[in-house]
Design a protein around this motif. Structure first.
Motif, mmCIF file in Angstrom:
data_model
loop_
_atom_site.group_PDB
_atom_site.id
_atom_site.type_symbol
_atom_site.label_atom_id
_atom_site.label_comp_id
_atom_site.label_asym_id
_atom_site.label_seq_id
_atom_site.Cartn_x
_atom_site.Cartn_y
_atom_site.Cartn_z
ATOM 1 N N HIS A 111 6.221 -0.835 -0.672
ATOM 2 C CA HIS A 111 5.550 -0.522 -1.795
ATOM 3 C C HIS A 111 6.466 -0.688 -3.152
ATOM 4 O O HIS A 111 6.058 -0.325 -4.043
ATOM 5 C CB HIS A 111 5.272 1.238 -1.562
ATOM 6 C CG HIS A 111 6.941 1.663 -1.381
ATOM 7 N ND1 HIS A 111 7.417 1.991 0.122
ATOM 8 C CD2 HIS A 111 7.547 2.303 -2.154
ATOM 9 C CE1 HIS A 111 8.462 2.466 -0.234
ATOM 10 N NE2 HIS A 111 8.644 2.953 -1.426
ATOM 11 N N VAL B 225 -3.842 -5.640 0.486
ATOM 12 C CA VAL B 225 -3.644 -4.375 -0.213
ATOM 13 C C VAL B 225 -4.310 -3.583 0.882
ATOM 14 O O VAL B 225 -5.373 -3.690 1.324
ATOM 15 C CB VAL B 225 -4.086 -4.224 -1.403
ATOM 16 C CG1 VAL B 225 -4.184 -2.768 -1.804
ATOM 17 C CG2 VAL B 225 -3.201 -5.120 -2.647
ATOM 18 N N VAL C 250 -2.389 -4.270 -7.914
ATOM 19 C CA VAL C 250 -2.225 -3.193 -6.835
ATOM 20 C C VAL C 250 -2.680 -1.771 -7.011
ATOM 21 O O VAL C 250 -3.110 -1.208 -6.588
ATOM 22 C CB VAL C 250 -0.910 -3.448 -6.166
ATOM 23 C CG1 VAL C 250 -0.489 -2.405 -5.105
ATOM 24 C CG2 VAL C 250 -0.655 -4.840 -5.575
ATOM 25 N N GLY D 112 0.822 -1.109 -0.005
ATOM 26 C CA GLY D 112 -0.105 0.030 0.135
ATOM 27 C C GLY D 112 0.828 1.156 -0.047
ATOM 28 O O GLY D 112 2.045 1.251 0.158
ATOM 29 N N TYR E 179 -6.311 -1.019 -7.315
ATOM 30 C CA TYR E 179 -6.811 -1.154 -5.891
ATOM 31 C C TYR E 179 -6.577 0.308 -5.506
ATOM 32 O O TYR E 179 -7.508 0.945 -4.747
ATOM 33 C CB TYR E 179 -6.826 -2.392 -5.049
ATOM 34 C CG TYR E 179 -7.617 -3.453 -5.464
ATOM 35 C CD1 TYR E 179 -8.818 -3.456 -4.945
ATOM 36 C CD2 TYR E 179 -7.242 -4.512 -6.368
ATOM 37 C CE1 TYR E 179 -9.634 -4.605 -5.116
ATOM 38 C CE2 TYR E 179 -7.933 -5.330 -6.581
ATOM 39 C CZ TYR E 179 -9.232 -5.666 -5.865
ATOM 40 O OH TYR E 179 -10.169 -6.685 -6.413
#
Length: 293
Positions: A185, A199, A273, A37, A276
């Motif tokens: 990340h 995530v 990723v 994230g 989202y």
């Protein structure tokens, strides 16, 4: 025991600011889990709660079947700044680890130090960033933990040092079967080593699951501009981008998408990723705009 970490409604606030919100997870044991994230998403907060350094504001957390305990010999933790004691030598770190951890594997620790070319007499403050990270990892795994938590362990390392760190980690996991949760990340690094994904965006869980299953059920759809609501049941639109004449959607669907009106492609882990993360960020901007109207 089939779960390494279970959380229910886990929340951590600092004043009115949420660092983690209503986090519900069931992370299976025996996996290398990528916790991914943007900065500020809540990754470090979650790991610090799991290892007992922070107490949640609300919710429950179970670690290896029990309550989280700070300093537990069953949990190894390497924090974001790969903490080592600058005035201690490499050998001092191994002696301290042996003193504090009843299951300490001195043979493993010394073999890693020798293989990595670390000078036992060298003070940690004189080591390179990659060497400090490797020393911190050595101390963590020589505890022989059942769960290893790594908080952005390679973020400050150059590509070669990152590769060597991750290679050493995977060699240990293959030998020990230890469960690992690693935040980052740097999705390209996670893609090489992780088989399970979580995530986090804006302090909330957006998606979890085995990497292979997630990649098999997420697709990029391109076609004439459309309303995502018309795609039909069983298809979750994760992210949508439109021009005047064309729509590009990232869709989660367990069933094949064979409509000839669309071009359907698979996506890689980074695309998944980013989809989202983009959906969550744009949703947040939409809420701000609504409040301003």
């Amino acid at each position: 025991m089939t779960s390494a970490v279970v959380t229910e409604g886990l929340t951590k606030r600092y004043g009115r600011r949420p660092a983690l919100s209503d986090c519900t997870l069931d992370i299976p044991a025996g996996h290398v889990v990528g916790l991914v994230g943007p900065n500020g998403a809540g990754k470090s907060t979650l790991l610090q709660i799991v290892c007992g350094l922070l107490r949640p504001t609300a919710g429950r957390v179970t670690v290896l079947g029990g309550d989280p305990v700070s300093g537990s010999p069953r949990v190894g933790f390497v924090a974001q700044d790969t903490p080592v004691y600058a005035g201690f030598t490499v050998a001092d770190h191994l002696r301290l680890g042996a003193h504090l951890n009843p299951a300490w594997d001195d043979a493993l620790a010394r073999e890693r130090v020798d293989r990595l070319g670390l000078d036992p007499a060298q003070k940690a403050g004189k080591l390179s960033g990659g060497q400090r990270a490797q020393l911190a990892l050595t101390v963590a795994i020589a505890k022989r933990p059942d769960l290893l938590l790594l908080d952005e362990p390679v973020a400050a390392l150059d590509p070669l040092a990152r590769r060597e760190f991750l290679q050493g980690l995977m060699e240990y996991v293959a030998e020990s079967g230890t469960s690992v949760v690693m935040s980052s990340h740097l999705v390209a690094d996670l893609e090489r080593v992780c088989d399970y994904l979580v995530v986090l965006v804006r302090s909330r869980v957006r998606v979890t699951g085995e990497v292979e299953e997630l990649l098999a059920t997420h697709h990029r759809i391109t076609g004439a501009r459309l309303d995502p609501a018309t795609l039909g049941g069983g298809r979750q639109v994760v992210h949508a981008r439109h021009t005047d004449v064309q729509s590009t959607l990232v869709v989660r669907s367990s069933a094949p998408i064979d409509d000839p009106a669309f071009t359907v492609d698979g996506i890689d882990l980074e695309d998944l990723v980013l989809a989202y993360m983009s959906e969550a960020a744009e949703g947040g901007r939409d809420r701000v705009l609504e409040k301003q109207r």
